[in-house]
Scaffold this motif. Structure first.
Motif, short mmCIF file in Angstrom:
data_model
loop_
_atom_site.label_atom_id
_atom_site.label_comp_id
_atom_site.label_asym_id
_atom_site.label_seq_id
_atom_site.Cartn_x
_atom_site.Cartn_y
_atom_site.Cartn_z
N THR A 79 -11.25 30.07 -45.35
CA THR A 79 -11.62 28.65 -45.41
C THR A 79 -12.46 28.33 -44.18
N SER B 243 -10.85 30.51 -41.22
CA SER B 243 -9.42 30.80 -41.24
C SER B 243 -9.23 31.78 -42.38
N ASP C 288 -14.70 24.73 -42.15
CA ASP C 288 -15.00 23.30 -42.12
C ASP C 288 -16.50 23.09 -42.17
N TYR D 179 -6.75 34.12 -44.71
CA TYR D 179 -5.41 34.29 -45.24
C TYR D 179 -5.41 35.60 -46.02
N HIS E 220 -13.29 22.97 -48.53
CA HIS E 220 -12.51 21.74 -48.67
C HIS E 220 -13.31 20.65 -49.35
N VAL F 219 -4.34 24.56 -47.03
CA VAL F 219 -3.44 25.58 -46.49
C VAL F 219 -2.49 26.08 -47.57
N THR G 200 -16.08 19.11 -38.37
CA THR G 200 -16.02 19.64 -37.00
C THR G 200 -16.45 18.58 -35.99
N GLN H 216 -10.36 22.13 -43.59
CA GLN H 216 -9.70 23.38 -43.96
C GLN H 216 -8.23 23.42 -43.59
N LYS H 217 -7.79 22.57 -42.69
CA LYS H 217 -6.39 22.56 -42.29
C LYS H 217 -5.58 21.49 -43.02
N SER H 218 -6.19 20.86 -44.03
CA SER H 218 -5.44 19.88 -44.82
C SER H 218 -4.30 20.59 -45.54
N ARG H 219 -3.29 19.84 -45.86
CA ARG H 219 -2.12 20.42 -46.53
C ARG H 219 -2.52 21.14 -47.83
#
Length: 101
Positions: free
Chosen positions: A50, A8, A52, A10, A23, A35, A57, A29-32
């Motif tokens: 980021t 991901s 995982d 950014y 992480h 992000v 996965t 990687q999509k944890s609050r």
């Protein structure tokens, strides 16, 4: 090898550097936290990638052994270096807790 699409990214509009950010053991990687950290760093001139680790996965809660984590790091770094968002930027790595070890 980790596929580029698993990163991901950014991007920063005024990037001075790139950072591959891993992480911790408790979230992917999509944890609050991840992000929000990625958005905050991108706003400050750092393009972020980021990823995982394989255990996330696969839906497992127990982290992989060090050789698997290290291999994942190498793959993520290679994928980031191949991404146009990181072209000509110095690239750094870091992480939260387990991801930073």
């Amino acid at each position: 090898m980790l596929l580029l699409k698993m990163l991901s990214v950014y991007p920063s509009d005024h990037a001075a550097a790139g950072l591959v950010l891993a992480h911790g053991a408790g979230g992917g990687q999509k944890s609050r936290f991840m992000v929000e950290a990625a958005h905050a760093l991108a706003a400050r001139g750092i393009t972020i990638a980021t990823f995982d680790f394989p255990y996330v996965t696969a839906g497992r809660s127990v982290p992989d052994k060090a050789p698997v984590l290290e291999s994942s790091w190498r793959d993520a770094i290679g994928a980031a270096r191949g991404d146009a968002a990181f072209a000509r930027l110095p690239l750094f790595i870091g992480g939260k807790s387990m991801g930073g070890r």
